[in-house]
Design an enzyme around this catalytic site. Structure first.
Site, PDB file in Angstrom:
ATOM      1  N   HIS A 104      -9.159   3.745  -0.359  1.00  0.00           N
ATOM      2  CA  HIS A 104      -8.666   2.645   0.481  1.00  0.00           C
ATOM      3  C   HIS A 104      -7.614   3.126   1.459  1.00  0.00           C
ATOM      4  CE1 HIS A 104      -5.686   3.007  -2.725  1.00  0.00           C
ATOM      5  NE2 HIS A 104      -4.820   2.417  -1.921  1.00  0.00           N
ATOM      6  N   ASP A 106      -4.018   1.446   2.791  1.00  0.00           N
ATOM      7  CA  ASP A 106      -3.153   0.422   2.204  1.00  0.00           C
ATOM      8  C   ASP A 106      -3.128  -0.871   3.032  1.00  0.00           C
ATOM      9  OD1 ASP A 106      -2.411   1.914  -0.019  1.00  0.00           O
ATOM     10  OD2 ASP A 106      -0.641   2.763   0.944  1.00  0.00           O
ATOM     11  N   HIS A 260      -6.929   6.972   0.819  1.00  0.00           N
ATOM     12  CA  HIS A 260      -6.518   7.771  -0.336  1.00  0.00           C
ATOM     13  C   HIS A 260      -7.126   7.199  -1.605  1.00  0.00           C
ATOM     14  CE1 HIS A 260      -3.427   4.712   0.414  1.00  0.00           C
ATOM     15  NE2 HIS A 260      -3.266   4.648  -0.898  1.00  0.00           N
ATOM     16  N   ARG A 276       6.696   3.370  -4.190  1.00  0.00           N
ATOM     17  CA  ARG A 276       6.125   3.358  -2.830  1.00  0.00           C
ATOM     18  C   ARG A 276       6.917   2.467  -1.898  1.00  0.00           C
ATOM     19  NH1 ARG A 276       0.241   0.851  -1.686  1.00  0.00           N
ATOM     20  NH2 ARG A 276       1.423  -0.974  -1.014  1.00  0.00           N
TER      21      ARG A 276
HETATM   22  O1  AKG Z   1      -1.253   6.300  -7.603  1.00  0.00           O
HETATM   23  C1  AKG Z   1      -1.431   6.974  -6.605  1.00  0.00           C
HETATM   24  O2  AKG Z   1      -1.497   8.194  -6.613  1.00  0.00           O
HETATM   25  C2  AKG Z   1      -1.580   6.301  -5.262  1.00  0.00           C
HETATM   26  C3  AKG Z   1      -1.664   4.826  -5.446  1.00  0.00           C
HETATM   27  C4  AKG Z   1      -1.843   4.111  -4.140  1.00  0.00           C
HETATM   28  O3  AKG Z   1      -2.924   3.737  -3.782  1.00  0.00           O
HETATM   29  C5  AKG Z   1      -0.665   3.889  -3.300  1.00  0.00           C
HETATM   30  O4  AKG Z   1       0.418   4.332  -3.626  1.00  0.00           O
HETATM   31  O5  AKG Z   1      -0.827   3.253  -2.245  1.00  0.00           O
HETATM   32 FE   FE2 Z   2      -2.771   2.882  -1.829  1.00  0.00          FE
END
Ligand code: AKG
Ligand code: FE2
Length: 309
Positions: A104, A106, A260, A276
């Site tokens: 996806h 974000d 990602h 994040r």
């Molecule tokens: O858990 C992760 O490595 C990435 C998760 C994710 O999609 C994000 O942080 O936007």
């Molecule tokens: Fe993500």
């Protein structure tokens, strides 16, 4: 290969390329809210060029420090349009609420898609739990001309009520179910161009991923066939880079040029947590100059619309 950017007189940011199309490790930077304008400019340039950049050894960084650093690169959004019960400034990506497993970009279900995400490892499992990023610019560039023209002519509906069952099966775990219930607590749907023009680099990038529901004007089976065709270009291994996390690592990705995928290959009994922060972005624009349009939902409380520099 590495490229040096001279920064001031006493320090240098080093950019170590990790793949042909995507990924670089940045050395010589101690992240925080006190970086010089030259260092911030070097980080921005590296992000535009390499799409995802990694910093190691940032063990000093707290949530506040991460936030102060984020403010140097842009305007932080609130944590999430719908996940609002877990803190006011950051979103914790937590194995208790999900294990990833889906490609996806974000927050594409709103019009103001964040321009970047900054992710810091906080708790890591003893093995596994890496993250992979793909360049959606390399995906577009690799298409034969007729498919480029087709993609440029398409628009897609993105929604937060995406197909959970298709990706994960029925999840009986109470934490995950509660998280999903909150995720879909307000319905969002936005129409985006399938090819967006990057506001800073001018590069063309495919805008697809998990939240796509359907292409405008096509039926479900036509949408599914074309989605697979284009999404498979994104996830070609040559267009990706994969990062195995250590504590103290920070990743920043250009959310306008990447997708990602969190790899859920760690022991289910172990915890994984990353913090994040997303940075406000602009409204995507297609090659014909048409912007994305909201179908349902107002994301003003989540993020301002940031005009590209
Ligand atoms: O858990 C992760 O490595 C990435 C998760 C994710 O999609 C994000 O942080 O936007
Ligand atoms: Fe993500």
């Amino acid at each position: 290969m590495s490229v040096d950017y001279a920064v001031g007189t006493d320090t240098a940011v080093q950019v170590v390329k990790l793949g042909e199309h995507i990924g670089a490790r940045i050395e010589g930077v101690r992240l925080g809210g006190d970086l010089s304008a030259e260092t911030v400019a070097a980080i921005r340039a590296a992000l535009n060029e390499h799409k995802v950049i990694f910093f190691q050894g940032q063990d000093h960084l707290t949530e506040d420090g991460q936030y102060e650093f984020a403010q140097l690169l842009g305007t932080p959004t609130t944590p999430h349009p719908t996940i609002t019960s877990r803190g006011a400034r950051t979103l914790t990506i937590d194995s208790e609420t999900g294990r990833g497993g889906a490609w996806h970009t974000d927050v594409t279900f709103v019009d103001r898609v964040p321009k970047a995400s900054i992710l810091r490892a906080v708790t890591l499992p003893s093995y596994g739990g890496s993250t992979t990023w793909a360049s959606t610019v390399a995906a577009y560039d690799s298409l034969p001309d007729p498919l480029k023209r087709l993609a440029e002519s398409l628009r897609a509906l993105h929604t937060n009520a995406y197909d959970y069952a298709g990706d994960h099966g029925k999840d009986s775990d109470q934490f995950r179910q509660a998280y999903r219930d909150e995720f879909v607590s307000t319905y969002y749907e936005t129409e985006h161009p399938v090819v967006r023009v990057h506001p800073e680099t001018g590069e063309r990038a495919l805008l697809l991923g998990l939240f796509v529901k359907q292409f405008v004007g096509l039926n479900a089976s036509e949408s599914q066939a074309l989605f697979r065709l284009f999404q498979d270009r994104v996830t070609r291994l040559e267009h990706t880079t994969r990062w195995n996390w250590s504590l103290g690592d920070v990743a920043i990705w250009d959310n306008r040029a990447t997708q990602h995928y969190a790899v859920g290959d760690y022991d289910g009994a172990e915890r994984r947590q990353l913090t994040r922060i997303t940075l406000a972005g602009d409204i995507p624009v297609g090659v014909d100059g048409r912007t994305s349009t909201v179908v349902t939902g107002n994301a003003e409380h989540y993020s301002i619309v940031e005009q590209a520099a």
